[in-house]
Design a protein around this motif. Sequence first.
Motif, PDB file in Angstrom:
ATOM      1  N   VAL A  35       0.818  -1.221   0.000  1.00 58.42           N
ATOM      2  CA  VAL A  35       0.000   0.000   0.000  1.00 58.42           C
ATOM      3  C   VAL A  35       0.846   1.263   0.000  1.00 58.42           C
ATOM      4  CG1 VAL A  35      -1.980  -1.072   1.153  1.00 58.42           C
ATOM      5  CG2 VAL A  35      -0.146  -0.070   2.529  1.00 58.42           C
ATOM      6  N   ASN A  36       2.167   1.124   0.154  1.00 60.51           N
ATOM      7  CA  ASN A  36       3.047   2.296   0.205  1.00 60.51           C
ATOM      8  C   ASN A  36       3.272   2.820  -1.209  1.00 60.51           C
ATOM      9  OD1 ASN A  36       5.458   3.945   0.228  1.00 60.51           O
ATOM     10  ND2 ASN A  36       5.907   3.146   2.266  1.00 60.51           N
ATOM     11  N   THR A  37       2.729   3.986  -1.499  1.00 66.18           N
ATOM     12  CA  THR A  37       2.771   4.513  -2.866  1.00 66.18           C
ATOM     13  C   THR A  37       4.190   4.838  -3.323  1.00 66.18           C
ATOM     14  OG1 THR A  37       2.292   6.730  -1.997  1.00 66.18           O
ATOM     15  CG2 THR A  37       0.420   5.436  -2.801  1.00 66.18           C
ATOM     16  N   ILE A  38       5.036   5.329  -2.405  1.00 63.74           N
ATOM     17  CA  ILE A  38       6.416   5.676  -2.779  1.00 63.74           C
ATOM     18  C   ILE A  38       7.214   4.405  -3.045  1.00 63.74           C
ATOM     19  CG2 ILE A  38       8.541   6.792  -1.993  1.00 63.74           C
ATOM     20  CD1 ILE A  38       6.749   8.675  -0.309  1.00 63.74           C
ATOM     21  N   GLU A  41       6.338   3.038  -6.393  1.00 67.08           N
ATOM     22  CA  GLU A  41       6.982   3.737  -7.513  1.00 67.08           C
ATOM     23  C   GLU A  41       8.361   3.142  -7.790  1.00 67.08           C
ATOM     24  OE1 GLU A  41       6.001   6.115  -9.636  1.00 67.08           O
ATOM     25  OE2 GLU A  41       3.983   6.053  -8.778  1.00 67.08           O
ATOM     26  N   VAL A  42       9.108   2.869  -6.724  1.00 68.15           N
ATOM     27  CA  VAL A  42      10.446   2.294  -6.869  1.00 68.15           C
ATOM     28  C   VAL A  42      10.347   0.866  -7.390  1.00 68.15           C
ATOM     29  CG1 VAL A  42      12.592   1.706  -5.659  1.00 68.15           C
ATOM     30  CG2 VAL A  42      11.331   3.778  -5.034  1.00 68.15           C
ATOM     31  N   TYR A  43       9.368   0.116  -6.896  1.00 66.88           N
ATOM     32  CA  TYR A  43       9.190  -1.264  -7.338  1.00 66.88           C
ATOM     33  C   TYR A  43       8.886  -1.304  -8.832  1.00 66.88           C
ATOM     34  CZ  TYR A  43       7.938  -6.212  -7.015  1.00 66.88           C
ATOM     35  OH  TYR A  43       7.919  -7.578  -7.171  1.00 66.88           O
ATOM     36  N   LYS A  44       7.951  -0.462  -9.270  1.00 67.07           N
ATOM     37  CA  LYS A  44       7.576  -0.438 -10.698  1.00 67.07           C
ATOM     38  C   LYS A  44       8.748  -0.032 -11.574  1.00 67.07           C
ATOM     39  CE  LYS A  44       3.886   2.182 -10.062  1.00 67.07           C
ATOM     40  NZ  LYS A  44       2.689   3.021 -10.342  1.00 67.07           N
ATOM     41  N   TYR A  45       9.569   0.873 -11.062  1.00 60.41           N
ATOM     42  CA  TYR A  45      10.739   1.356 -11.802  1.00 60.41           C
ATOM     43  C   TYR A  45      11.736   0.218 -12.053  1.00 60.41           C
ATOM     44  CZ  TYR A  45      14.839   4.337 -12.764  1.00 60.41           C
ATOM     45  OH  TYR A  45      15.941   4.937 -13.334  1.00 60.41           O
ATOM     46  N   TRP A  53       0.014  -4.826  -7.172  1.00 64.16           N
ATOM     47  CA  TRP A  53      -1.322  -4.551  -6.647  1.00 64.16           C
ATOM     48  C   TRP A  53      -1.210  -3.536  -5.519  1.00 64.16           C
ATOM     49  CZ3 TRP A  53      -4.142  -9.953  -6.076  1.00 64.16           C
ATOM     50  CH2 TRP A  53      -4.144 -10.591  -7.326  1.00 64.16           C
ATOM     51  N   PRO A  54      -1.563  -2.275  -5.766  1.00 63.01           N
ATOM     52  CA  PRO A  54      -1.471  -1.250  -4.709  1.00 63.01           C
ATOM     53  C   PRO A  54      -2.713  -1.261  -3.817  1.00 63.01           C
ATOM     54  CG  PRO A  54      -2.140  -0.251  -6.777  1.00 63.01           C
ATOM     55  CD  PRO A  54      -1.965  -1.726  -7.059  1.00 63.01           C
ATOM     56  N   PHE A 353      21.572  -4.842  -2.684  1.00 64.86           N
ATOM     57  CA  PHE A 353      20.831  -4.534  -3.905  1.00 64.86           C
ATOM     58  C   PHE A 353      21.800  -4.459  -5.087  1.00 64.86           C
ATOM     59  CE2 PHE A 353      17.728  -3.313  -0.775  1.00 64.86           C
ATOM     60  CZ  PHE A 353      16.521  -3.604  -1.390  1.00 64.86           C
ATOM     61  N   PRO A 354      21.440  -5.046  -6.226  1.00 66.66           N
ATOM     62  CA  PRO A 354      22.362  -5.063  -7.372  1.00 66.66           C
ATOM     63  C   PRO A 354      22.625  -3.660  -7.905  1.00 66.66           C
ATOM     64  CG  PRO A 354      20.173  -5.831  -8.019  1.00 66.66           C
ATOM     65  CD  PRO A 354      20.153  -5.712  -6.523  1.00 66.66           C
ATOM     66  N   ALA A 355      23.722  -3.519  -8.626  1.00 68.47           N
ATOM     67  CA  ALA A 355      24.138  -2.208  -9.142  1.00 68.47           C
ATOM     68  C   ALA A 355      23.075  -1.597 -10.053  1.00 68.47           C
ATOM     69  CB  ALA A 355      25.466  -2.350  -9.883  1.00 68.47           C
ATOM     70  N   LYS A 356      22.335  -2.440 -10.755  1.00 64.48           N
ATOM     71  CA  LYS A 356      21.333  -1.928 -11.693  1.00 64.48           C
ATOM     72  C   LYS A 356      20.059  -1.445 -10.992  1.00 64.48           C
ATOM     73  CE  LYS A 356      19.292  -6.483 -12.667  1.00 64.48           C
ATOM     74  NZ  LYS A 356      18.985  -7.463 -13.727  1.00 64.48           N
ATOM     75  N   PHE A 357      19.920  -1.742  -9.691  1.00 65.88           N
ATOM     76  CA  PHE A 357      18.743  -1.294  -8.942  1.00 65.88           C
ATOM     77  C   PHE A 357      18.837   0.212  -8.736  1.00 65.88           C
ATOM     78  CE2 PHE A 357      16.096  -0.370  -5.323  1.00 65.88           C
ATOM     79  CZ  PHE A 357      15.034  -1.251  -5.434  1.00 65.88           C
ATOM     80  N   GLY A 358      17.755   0.920  -9.015  1.00 66.48           N
ATOM     81  CA  GLY A 358      17.810   2.372  -8.893  1.00 66.48           C
ATOM     82  C   GLY A 358      16.523   2.975  -8.368  1.00 66.48           C
ATOM     83  N   PHE A 359      16.534   4.292  -8.253  1.00 63.93           N
ATOM     84  CA  PHE A 359      15.375   5.042  -7.790  1.00 63.93           C
ATOM     85  C   PHE A 359      14.933   6.014  -8.880  1.00 63.93           C
ATOM     86  CE2 PHE A 359      17.625   3.792  -3.949  1.00 63.93           C
ATOM     87  CZ  PHE A 359      16.606   3.398  -3.094  1.00 63.93           C
ATOM     88  N   PRO A 360      13.630   6.166  -9.094  1.00 65.60           N
ATOM     89  CA  PRO A 360      13.156   7.193 -10.028  1.00 65.60           C
ATOM     90  C   PRO A 360      13.621   8.572  -9.577  1.00 65.60           C
ATOM     91  CG  PRO A 360      11.365   5.710  -9.373  1.00 65.60           C
ATOM     92  CD  PRO A 360      12.530   5.406  -8.487  1.00 65.60           C
TER      93      PRO A 360
END
Length: 392
Positions: A35-38, A41-45, A53-54, A353-360
């Motif tokens: 339910v955490n919207t922020i 966003e990171v998960y979808k990115y 499922w939000p 977390f792998p190097a390719k993991f990032g934040f919007p």
Amino acid sequence: MSRLRVLELYSGMGGMHCGLTESGASAEVVAAVDVNTIANEVYKYNFPNTPLWPKSIEGIPLKELDSLSFDMILMSPPCQPFTRIGLQGDVSDPRAKSFLYVLEVLPRLQKTPKYILLENVKGFESSEARGTLIKTLQSCGYHFQEFLLSPTCLGIPNSRLRYFLIAKLQSEPFAFQTTNKILETFPSTNESEVKRTGCDLGLEVHPQADTHQKKAASSAQCPEGDIVYKLETAEELERKQSQDNDFSVHTLQDFLENTEEISQYLLPPKSLLRYALILDIVKPTCRRSTCFTKGYGHYVEGTGSVLQTATDVEISSVYKSLETLPDEEKLAKLSTMKLRYFTPREIANLHGFPAKFGFPEKITIKQQYRLLGNSLNVHVVARLITLLLQSH
């Protein structure tokens, strides 16, 4: 063999998903729920192809869960009802409602999932919720193993003690002998499971230093001697020095960014003056850091270690007679150490977390710290999933 269908509950920013990927298991996450919207966003990115499922878990009807036909559940229920510094409301805490719903639904699923992995804070092991979990697992025909693990057992210089449970249906034996005791290390299995080295973690591993090199290195790492400065007891200093002399653990420098842009991460003067005596200061050559919490970078006390970037400055010389100085001189001495917060990427590195993991781009530094503080260690999860899927 068909790919495992995985349901990821309380998915956050995707630490469990990263652990699943690192384990090498043939699997796909058929739904991630949070339910955490922020965090979403990171998960979808990072996982754009995973159905997200939000919605609240307790709002998902049984029929909808059955339609997923999942083989494995990965979950990190809210820790606030069980944390030692919270109110410890346990099952009476409203935030435990969704987890109790999961336990209520589990026996009613058309297809009982073969595997379960759960993570929570230390303290969960003595909770009423844990008792309900164990009863549910037993009634559903699972056998299980509980753990209290910190990334240090994998050679990672970060203390982050967490409760874990892995469970599988009794028709599938574990590759190790389970016990009613909570394990604090990974068990050995039939396969050549050994303590992971930096090679397994994607780090550059240097040849082990000989005895003389070790002695030289230990003296260069973190402060030693009989001077007890700051608000530390002699026992605390001894414990830290012992950690820094554990050569099975990597140094922090293996996890740091090569960046010159550190000015935004330097501790402000106000924080230096107010919290000087309680800071947990580490150097790049140290082999330890304290647990990073969601308040890191915003609050100072008890939220995580800070990094001394002026490595040639002796901490003991800075703190000697510090309390007798006026604020201006005190600040001048403290500033010589160039203390800074770890960057979000550095904490992500320590969390595996792998190097390719990032934040919007729209996710602020403060939000990144909060998400990382609520996250888990990917390498620990990967090892547990490997253990879970192995059999005799």
